[in-house]
Design an enzyme around this catalytic site. Structure first.
Site, PDB file in Angstrom:
ATOM      1  CB  SER A  15      -0.898   0.018   0.942  1.00 29.43           C
ATOM      2  OG  SER A  15      -0.286   0.051   2.480  1.00 29.43           O
ATOM      3  CG  ASN A  16       3.645   2.723   2.992  1.00 22.37           C
ATOM      4  OD1 ASN A  16       3.593   3.699   3.392  1.00 22.37           O
ATOM      5  ND2 ASN A  16       3.356   1.555   3.793  1.00 22.37           N
ATOM      6  NE  ARG A  95      13.666 -12.570   2.644  1.00 23.03           N
ATOM      7  CZ  ARG A  95      13.720 -13.841   3.080  1.00 23.03           C
ATOM      8  NH1 ARG A  95      14.818 -14.207   3.845  1.00 23.03           N
ATOM      9  NH2 ARG A  95      12.659 -14.720   3.018  1.00 23.03           N
ATOM     10  CG  ASN A 111      12.295   0.550   6.679  1.00 15.54           C
ATOM     11  OD1 ASN A 111      11.480  -0.095   5.977  1.00 15.54           O
ATOM     12  ND2 ASN A 111      12.453   0.096   7.890  1.00 15.54           N
ATOM     13  CG  HIS A 113       9.348   0.929  12.157  1.00 15.83           C
ATOM     14  ND1 HIS A 113       9.629  -0.581  11.965  1.00 15.83           N
ATOM     15  CD2 HIS A 113       9.041   0.982  13.626  1.00 15.83           C
ATOM     16  CE1 HIS A 113       8.958  -1.024  13.279  1.00 15.83           C
ATOM     17  NE2 HIS A 113       8.846  -0.168  13.963  1.00 15.83           N
ATOM     18  CB  SER A 140      10.009   6.620  12.177  1.00 15.57           C
ATOM     19  OG  SER A 140       9.515   6.676  13.343  1.00 15.57           O
ATOM     20  CG  ASP A 149      12.937  -1.570  12.312  1.00 11.48           C
ATOM     21  OD1 ASP A 149      12.704  -1.396  11.018  1.00 11.48           O
ATOM     22  OD2 ASP A 149      12.260  -2.298  13.002  1.00 11.48           O
TER      23      ASP A 149
END
Ligand code: GRF
Length: 192
Positions: A15-16, A95, A111, A113, A140, A149
């Site tokens: 969805s992102n 991963r 990334n 999160h 974030s 993360d």
């Protein structure tokens, strides 16, 4: 205008990724998705790539559960480089990336999160926030480093935890914020 060449990696629904591709299609993001790659054969993100006509590939991850086999990760670097990718966007990629990718794309892998890092890294961060009875959580966007993360923060957005929230309702609210925040952050890279 020059367009920033993106490579998008994901393991799930996408969805992102869809939000990013929609903004590109609408002319609101000076970027171009060059390649979408998944380590999961039937991931929704690959269907989205096909829907938007973006070159895509399933990359069999090899024998490890949480990372790519080194030879596979080297192949990933090659695929992204050959496609001319300038910014690697992790959109639900499950991963941990290692040296081949981190060396090939220094400060060029980001990334998203679903928590206000450094709180609640790892899986199902929204559940962790709910169980801790947080009143506010969020999402974030950060640079990717060798940890989980843990890379340098780029931007965050707060999301309220509502009375009666379930894990699903809270996650859905966080994802709405994610789909707004991620394209905004990518736009900053386009301007840089
Ligand atoms: C998002 O919640 C993101 O924060 C996390 O994985 C999820 C991916 O969702 N890293 P989607 O595949 O973009 O729908």
């Amino acid at each position: 205008m020059k367009k920033l060449a993106l490579g998008i990696l994901g393991s799930g629904r996408g969805s992102n990724c869809r939000a990013i591709l929609e903004q590109i299609s609408a002319g609101q993001l000076a970027a171009e998705a060059r390649l979408i790659i998944s380590d999961v054969f039937d991931a929704g993100i690959l269907d989205i790539a096909r829907e938007f006509g973006v070159p895509n590939a399933y990359l069999p991850p090899g024998k490890f559960r949480t990372r790519l086999e080194p030879a596979v990760e080297m192949e990933l670097v090659k695929l992204l480089r050959d496609a001319g990718v300038e910014l690697v966007v992790l959109a639900g990629f499950m991963r941990v990336l290692k040296e081949p990718m981190l060396i090939a794309f220094p400060r060029r892998i980001i990334n998203i999160h679903p928590s206000l890092l450094p709180n609640y890294p790892g899986v199902e961060a929204w559940k962790q926030a709910l169980e801790a009875e947080e009143k506010v959580t969020g999402c974030s966007v950060h640079y990717v480093d060798a940890g989980i993360d843990s890379g340098e923060m780029i931007a965050q957005r707060k999301v309220p935890v509502m009375p009666g929230d379930t894990a699903e309702s809270l996650h859905a609210r966080i994802q709405v914020a994610e789909r707004a925040l991620y394209p905004e952050v990518i736009a900053r890279f386009c301007e840089a």
